[in-house]
Motif scaffolding. Sequence first.
Motif, short mmCIF file in Angstrom:
data_model
loop_
_atom_site.label_atom_id
_atom_site.label_comp_id
_atom_site.label_asym_id
_atom_site.label_seq_id
_atom_site.Cartn_x
_atom_site.Cartn_y
_atom_site.Cartn_z
N PRO A 179 8.64 12.27 5.34
CA PRO A 179 7.54 12.81 4.52
C PRO A 179 6.64 13.74 5.32
O PRO A 179 6.42 13.55 6.53
N VAL B 223 6.26 -7.49 10.34
CA VAL B 223 7.60 -6.94 10.56
C VAL B 223 7.98 -6.86 12.04
O VAL B 223 9.15 -6.63 12.36
N LEU C 274 5.89 -1.64 15.78
CA LEU C 274 5.75 -1.60 14.32
C LEU C 274 6.64 -0.52 13.71
O LEU C 274 7.43 -0.78 12.79
N ALA D 2 6.71 -0.34 6.29
CA ALA D 2 5.53 -0.73 7.07
C ALA D 2 5.42 0.15 8.32
O ALA D 2 6.41 0.37 9.02
N GLY D 3 4.24 0.63 8.57
CA GLY D 3 4.06 1.47 9.76
C GLY D 3 2.61 1.82 9.97
O GLY D 3 1.76 1.58 9.13
N ILE D 4 2.35 2.41 11.15
CA ILE D 4 1.02 2.94 11.45
C ILE D 4 1.17 4.31 12.07
O ILE D 4 2.24 4.65 12.59
N THR E 6 -2.84 8.54 2.01
CA THR E 6 -2.81 7.08 1.85
C THR E 6 -3.77 6.51 2.90
O THR E 6 -4.30 7.26 3.74
N SER F 32 0.85 -1.20 0.00
CA SER F 32 0.00 0.00 0.00
C SER F 32 0.88 1.25 0.00
O SER F 32 2.09 1.17 0.24
N1 LIG Z 1 1.22 8.83 4.46
C1 LIG Z 1 1.81 9.78 5.15
O1 LIG Z 1 1.33 10.92 5.24
C2 LIG Z 1 3.10 9.49 5.87
C3 LIG Z 1 3.82 10.59 6.38
C4 LIG Z 1 4.98 10.34 7.07
C5 LIG Z 1 5.45 9.06 7.24
N2 LIG Z 1 4.73 8.02 6.74
C6 LIG Z 1 5.25 6.68 6.96
O2 LIG Z 1 5.33 5.97 5.75
C7 LIG Z 1 5.19 4.58 6.01
C8 LIG Z 1 4.17 4.01 5.05
O3 LIG Z 1 2.94 4.66 5.28
P1 LIG Z 1 1.80 4.66 4.17
O4 LIG Z 1 1.29 6.04 4.08
O5 LIG Z 1 2.29 3.99 2.96
O6 LIG Z 1 0.69 3.77 4.91
P2 LIG Z 1 -0.25 2.60 4.34
O7 LIG Z 1 -1.21 2.33 5.42
O8 LIG Z 1 -0.73 2.96 2.98
O9 LIG Z 1 0.77 1.36 4.17
C9 LIG Z 1 1.30 0.70 5.29
C10 LIG Z 1 1.46 -0.76 4.91
O10 LIG Z 1 2.10 -1.42 6.02
C11 LIG Z 1 1.47 -2.69 6.17
N3 LIG Z 1 1.65 -3.18 7.53
C12 LIG Z 1 1.03 -2.74 8.65
N4 LIG Z 1 1.43 -3.44 9.70
C13 LIG Z 1 2.33 -4.35 9.26
C14 LIG Z 1 3.09 -5.37 9.89
N5 LIG Z 1 3.01 -5.60 11.22
N6 LIG Z 1 3.92 -6.11 9.12
C15 LIG Z 1 4.00 -5.90 7.78
N7 LIG Z 1 3.30 -4.95 7.14
C16 LIG Z 1 2.47 -4.19 7.87
C17 LIG Z 1 0.02 -2.44 5.82
O11 LIG Z 1 -0.68 -3.66 5.51
C18 LIG Z 1 0.15 -1.49 4.64
O12 LIG Z 1 0.21 -2.21 3.42
C19 LIG Z 1 4.82 4.44 7.48
O13 LIG Z 1 5.97 4.08 8.21
C20 LIG Z 1 4.36 5.84 7.85
O14 LIG Z 1 4.55 6.15 9.20
C21 LIG Z 1 3.57 8.20 6.05
#
Ligand SMILES: NC(=O)c1ccc[n+]([C@@H]2O[C@H](COP(=O)([O-])OP(=O)(O)OC[C@H]3O[C@@H](n4cnc5c(N)ncnc54)[C@H](O)[C@@H]3O)[C@@H](O)[C@H]2O)c1
Length: 260
Positions: free
Chosen positions: A187, A67, A116, A94-96, A192, A19
């Motif tokens: 970022p 992860v 995570l 991967a993150g939340i 997303t 994702s």
């Molecule tokens: N989108 C933003 O605005 C933003 C800004 C700053 C940082 N980030 C960072 O970018 C990274 C990706 O975020 P994103 O926007 O793509 O989010 P997203 O929710 O689109 O994608 C995250 C993906 O991680 C997977 N995932 C969740 N838990 C998991 C686990 N335990 N093991 C394996 N996979 C797992 C999910 O299934 C998902 O496919 C994250 O670390 C987030 O903190 C995002």
Amino acid sequence: MPEQRRFQDRVALITGGGSGLGRAAAVRLAAEGADIAVADIREDGAAETRALVEEQGRRGLVVQCDVTSAQDMERAVAETVAAFGRLDVLFPSAGIGASGTVESTTEEKWDQVVNLDLKGVFLACKYAIPEIRKTGGGAIVTVASIGGMQGNSGAAFAAAKAGVVNLTRSMAVAHARENIRVNCICPGWIPTPINRNCWQDPERRAQIEQMHPMGRMGTPEEIAAAVAFLASDDASWITGAVLPVDGGYLATGRSPRRGP
Ligand SMILES: NC(=O)c1ccc[n+]([C@@H]2O[C@H](COP(=O)([O-])OP(=O)(O)OC[C@H]3O[C@@H](n4cnc5c(N)ncnc54)[C@H](O)[C@@H]3O)[C@@H](O)[C@H]2O)c1
């Protein structure tokens, strides 16, 4: 898509590749010639990304894994090398997200976010580094956040992402002589699934856009372009760097948003 093929016949492992930013990076690196192992806890999302990788004419591999599990991460790296024969690039995405102050954050939530967003990066790097070393070097690009650079995010998220920033620097120093470069991107807001509760509300979305001097959120492709640069030989003398990719958000030096 880019004309250049900076990753021709190299291999990348992307966690959270099913994702958002992980998927965009998978497509970008594949477009530049890489085979991609798409590791995600959600097999359906990873399979969709694999199809996009294959559309770029490269090989994709789905690795279902959590992860936060050392066993899973070790297996994810092993399956990548078994399928493609080498590992050159790691993007542990991967993150939340999580809001909440220290007081309102439960111990369970703290453990979930730190496991995570921070331990998941540690484990991915721990098992990827020995394989990257075998190829004579390569690159890791970690993903922190604007929330890891200032105090305007939820407590657990801010702590985990700040941890990713300095974990990156520590790894950069430790592995510099092995030609393993480790850099971090921070970022700003990218729409997303991770933050859809915020950007799907038009009023909140407008507020978020205004927090960025460029007046808009970024796109996953704009993050992927930065990941590709830092992972490529174009960044051959860059290691330990922390790069905001945020439409100017951190340059304001203030917290234009209400607290967590
Ligand atoms: N989108 C933003 O605005 C933003 C800004 C700053 C940082 N980030 C960072 O970018 C990274 C990706 O975020 P994103 O926007 O793509 O989010 P997203 O929710 O689109 O994608 C995250 C993906 O991680 C997977 N995932 C969740 N838990 C998991 C686990 N335990 N093991 C394996 N996979 C797992 C999910 O299934 C998902 O496919 C994250 O670390 C987030 O903190 C995002």
